[in-house]
Write a protein that holds these residues in place. Structure first.
Motif, PDB file in Angstrom:
ATOM      1  N   VAL A 158       0.555  -1.471   0.033  1.00 22.51           N
ATOM      2  CA  VAL A 158      -0.388  -0.259  -0.008  1.00 22.51           C
ATOM      3  C   VAL A 158       0.849   0.825   0.111  1.00 22.51           C
ATOM      4  CG1 VAL A 158      -1.470   1.390   1.168  1.00 22.51           C
ATOM      5  CG2 VAL A 158      -1.730  -0.804   1.046  1.00 22.51           C
ATOM      6  N   ILE A 159       1.576   1.695   0.689  1.00 23.83           N
ATOM      7  CA  ILE A 159       2.561   2.646   0.979  1.00 23.83           C
ATOM      8  C   ILE A 159       3.549   2.659  -0.171  1.00 23.83           C
ATOM      9  CG2 ILE A 159       4.794   4.010   2.307  1.00 23.83           C
ATOM     10  CD1 ILE A 159       3.589   2.775   5.134  1.00 23.83           C
ATOM     11  N   SER A 160       4.011   1.114  -0.932  1.00 24.36           N
ATOM     12  CA  SER A 160       3.932   1.913  -1.549  1.00 24.36           C
ATOM     13  C   SER A 160       3.654   2.032  -3.004  1.00 24.36           C
ATOM     14  CB  SER A 160       5.179   0.512  -2.564  1.00 24.36           C
ATOM     15  OG  SER A 160       6.058  -0.145  -1.619  1.00 24.36           O
ATOM     16  N   LEU A 161       3.136   1.619  -3.248  1.00 23.58           N
ATOM     17  CA  LEU A 161       2.287   2.269  -4.271  1.00 23.58           C
ATOM     18  C   LEU A 161       1.916   3.802  -4.231  1.00 23.58           C
ATOM     19  CD1 LEU A 161      -0.065  -0.913  -5.312  1.00 23.58           C
ATOM     20  CD2 LEU A 161       1.692   0.010  -6.265  1.00 23.58           C
ATOM     21  N   HIS A 162       1.154   3.938  -3.367  1.00 25.30           N
ATOM     22  CA  HIS A 162       0.904   5.927  -2.540  1.00 25.30           C
ATOM     23  C   HIS A 162       1.928   6.175  -3.136  1.00 25.30           C
ATOM     24  CE1 HIS A 162      -1.675   8.284  -0.602  1.00 25.30           C
ATOM     25  NE2 HIS A 162      -0.180   8.881  -0.423  1.00 25.30           N
ATOM     26  N   LYS A 163       3.208   6.078  -2.897  1.00 28.00           N
ATOM     27  CA  LYS A 163       4.204   6.983  -3.063  1.00 28.00           C
ATOM     28  C   LYS A 163       4.493   7.081  -4.520  1.00 28.00           C
ATOM     29  CE  LYS A 163       5.234   9.690  -0.193  1.00 28.00           C
ATOM     30  NZ  LYS A 163       4.242  10.809  -0.836  1.00 28.00           N
ATOM     31  N   GLY A 164       4.284   6.028  -4.843  1.00 34.36           N
ATOM     32  CA  GLY A 164       4.887   5.743  -6.041  1.00 34.36           C
ATOM     33  C   GLY A 164       3.927   6.508  -6.920  1.00 34.36           C
ATOM     34  N   ALA A 165       3.181   6.876  -6.807  1.00 36.69           N
ATOM     35  CA  ALA A 165       1.915   7.441  -8.036  1.00 36.69           C
ATOM     36  C   ALA A 165       2.783   9.151  -6.949  1.00 36.69           C
ATOM     37  CB  ALA A 165       0.861   7.951  -6.830  1.00 36.69           C
ATOM     38  N   PHE A 166       2.650   9.960  -6.506  1.00 40.81           N
ATOM     39  CA  PHE A 166       4.085  10.964  -6.190  1.00 40.81           C
ATOM     40  C   PHE A 166       4.984  10.669  -6.702  1.00 40.81           C
ATOM     41  CE2 PHE A 166       0.670  11.159  -2.823  1.00 40.81           C
ATOM     42  CZ  PHE A 166       0.800  12.453  -1.865  1.00 40.81           C
ATOM     43  N   HIS A 167       5.715   9.658  -6.715  1.00 39.03           N
ATOM     44  CA  HIS A 167       7.124   9.864  -7.210  1.00 39.03           C
ATOM     45  C   HIS A 167       7.069   9.754  -8.379  1.00 39.03           C
ATOM     46  CE1 HIS A 167       9.102   8.559  -3.671  1.00 39.03           C
ATOM     47  NE2 HIS A 167       9.248   7.213  -3.610  1.00 39.03           N
ATOM     48  N   ALA A 168       6.147   9.109  -9.789  1.00 44.21           N
ATOM     49  CA  ALA A 168       5.627   9.422 -10.708  1.00 44.21           C
ATOM     50  C   ALA A 168       5.133  10.205 -11.002  1.00 44.21           C
ATOM     51  CB  ALA A 168       4.832   8.369 -10.750  1.00 44.21           C
ATOM     52  N   GLU A 169       4.629  11.666 -10.413  1.00 41.06           N
ATOM     53  CA  GLU A 169       4.453  13.093 -11.572  1.00 41.06           C
ATOM     54  C   GLU A 169       6.104  13.703 -11.029  1.00 41.06           C
ATOM     55  OE1 GLU A 169       1.498  14.580 -12.161  1.00 41.06           O
ATOM     56  OE2 GLU A 169       1.900  12.711 -12.757  1.00 41.06           O
ATOM     57  N   ALA A 170       6.483  13.219 -10.297  1.00 38.84           N
ATOM     58  CA  ALA A 170       8.093  14.168 -10.089  1.00 38.84           C
ATOM     59  C   ALA A 170       8.914  13.632 -11.368  1.00 38.84           C
ATOM     60  CB  ALA A 170       8.756  13.470  -8.268  1.00 38.84           C
ATOM     61  N   LEU A 171       9.104  12.039 -11.499  1.00 37.85           N
ATOM     62  CA  LEU A 171       9.807  11.805 -12.653  1.00 37.85           C
ATOM     63  C   LEU A 171       9.182  11.958 -13.783  1.00 37.85           C
ATOM     64  CD1 LEU A 171      10.139   8.051 -11.386  1.00 37.85           C
ATOM     65  CD2 LEU A 171      12.634   9.761 -11.572  1.00 37.85           C
ATOM     66  N   ARG A 172       7.609  12.422 -14.027  1.00 36.63           N
ATOM     67  CA  ARG A 172       6.937  12.716 -15.117  1.00 36.63           C
ATOM     68  C   ARG A 172       7.767  14.244 -15.408  1.00 36.63           C
ATOM     69  NH1 ARG A 172       3.802  15.942 -16.390  1.00 36.63           N
ATOM     70  NH2 ARG A 172       2.675  16.371 -13.771  1.00 36.63           N
ATOM     71  N   ALA A 173       7.582  15.080 -14.732  1.00 31.91           N
ATOM     72  CA  ALA A 173       7.934  16.902 -14.668  1.00 31.91           C
ATOM     73  C   ALA A 173       9.501  16.935 -14.752  1.00 31.91           C
ATOM     74  CB  ALA A 173       7.743  16.839 -13.333  1.00 31.91           C
ATOM     75  N   GLY A 174      10.479  15.373 -14.485  1.00 34.82           N
ATOM     76  CA  GLY A 174      11.759  15.959 -15.058  1.00 34.82           C
ATOM     77  C   GLY A 174      11.993  15.254 -16.298  1.00 34.82           C
ATOM     78  N   ILE A 175      10.830  13.711 -16.867  1.00 34.49           N
ATOM     79  CA  ILE A 175      11.087  13.133 -18.355  1.00 34.49           C
ATOM     80  C   ILE A 175      10.812  14.993 -19.291  1.00 34.49           C
ATOM     81  CG2 ILE A 175      10.259  11.988 -20.207  1.00 34.49           C
ATOM     82  CD1 ILE A 175      10.095   9.681 -17.352  1.00 34.49           C
ATOM     83  N   GLU A 176       9.792  15.836 -19.074  1.00 31.97           N
ATOM     84  CA  GLU A 176       9.548  16.411 -20.030  1.00 31.97           C
ATOM     85  C   GLU A 176      10.137  17.883 -20.201  1.00 31.97           C
ATOM     86  OE1 GLU A 176       5.429  17.233 -18.606  1.00 31.97           O
ATOM     87  OE2 GLU A 176       4.361  15.551 -19.291  1.00 31.97           O
ATOM     88  N   ALA A 177      11.455  18.006 -18.258  1.00 31.35           N
ATOM     89  CA  ALA A 177      12.197  18.656 -18.586  1.00 31.35           C
ATOM     90  C   ALA A 177      13.200  18.780 -19.233  1.00 31.35           C
ATOM     91  CB  ALA A 177      12.037  19.476 -17.116  1.00 31.35           C
TER      92      ALA A 177
END
Length: 244
Positions: free
Chosen positions: A117-136
């Protein structure tokens, strides 16, 4: 060791704090085992959340709607619901259904459910940070990589993700610090972490204040260690010309 503990207990008593439970071998062992469980929980969920975040970020930036759309829906649902509610739903509903389906052979323990549960929950926040990084990642960098005949997969893994990680690292470290504090919810389903051990102790003794101070110090120290490790990694991965 016992003499040192006695000295610490006596020193704390001068300030009106009762840490006498530390002199009891059973309660001391319970607290130590709880601390080790919490550390293990943090270590496993950090790895699990980063893996989940990387997978979700790859799905979001895949350019394929049928892959990106489910990832987006999952992220929005996960980010906008409380972790404790997700943990209860997973453990009290999904775990019950799984047990009914396969019986006592259910391999998922309460510890495993907390990790998932915690891995998936925080994984969602990590994904947004990485997505922003990829687009940058600058377009000229991608054009240069494309000129070397990189296909889309090579471009993602060899160029975009390494740079995205550097861009997203401050946000990722912030998420991991929050993850460390979030592991305290494990006590809600009777995982024997330090929070659960403390609750078991203060139900037998009138020392809630002392144990709360201990909990604050423990999680504060773990968060500080993660923060220091993150800053060291950020300094090591810093690239001239990027992020300045």
């Amino acid at each position: 060791m016992t003499h040192l503990l006695e000295l610490l207990v006596q020193t704390a008593a001068r300030f009106g704090l009762n840490y006498g439970f530390l002199l009891d071998a059973y309660q001391r062992a319970s607290l130590v085992n709880g601390a080790l469980t919490s550390i293990a929980l943090c270590a496993v969920t950090i790895v699990g959340s980063l893996a989940a975040g990387l997978l979700l970020a790859s799905m979001l930036t895949s350019g394929r709607v049928w892959i990106a759309r489910p990832a987006r829906v999952f992220i929005e649902v996960t980010r906008n619901t409380p972790t404790l509610v997700q943990l209860y739903c997973a453990f009290l509903v999904l775990n019950m259904l799984l047990t009914q389906a396969i019986g006592t052979a259910n391999p998922l323990t309460p510890f495993a459910w907390v990790v998932i549960v915690i891995s998936l929950h925080k994984g969602a926040f990590h994904a947004e940070a990485l997505r922003a990084g990829i687009e940058a990642v600058p377009a000229v960098t991608l054009e240069a990589a494309s000129s070397l005949a990189f296909n889309s997969r090579q471009l993602l893994w060899n160029v975009q993700l390494p740079l995205a990680l550097r861009f997203a690292l401050p946000s990722l470290i912030n998420n991991l610090i929050d993850l460390v504090k979030m592991t305290a919810v494990a006590s809600a389903i009777a995982v024997g972490d330090i929070t659960y051990a403390s609750i078991m102790i203060w139900t037998q003794s009138d020392n809630v204040l002392e144990l709360m101070i201990l909990l604050l110090a423990f999680f504060g120290l773990l968060s500080f260690i993660v923060n220091c490790a993150g800053r060291a990694l950020e300094a090591r991965l810093r690239m001239p010309g990027y992020g300045h």
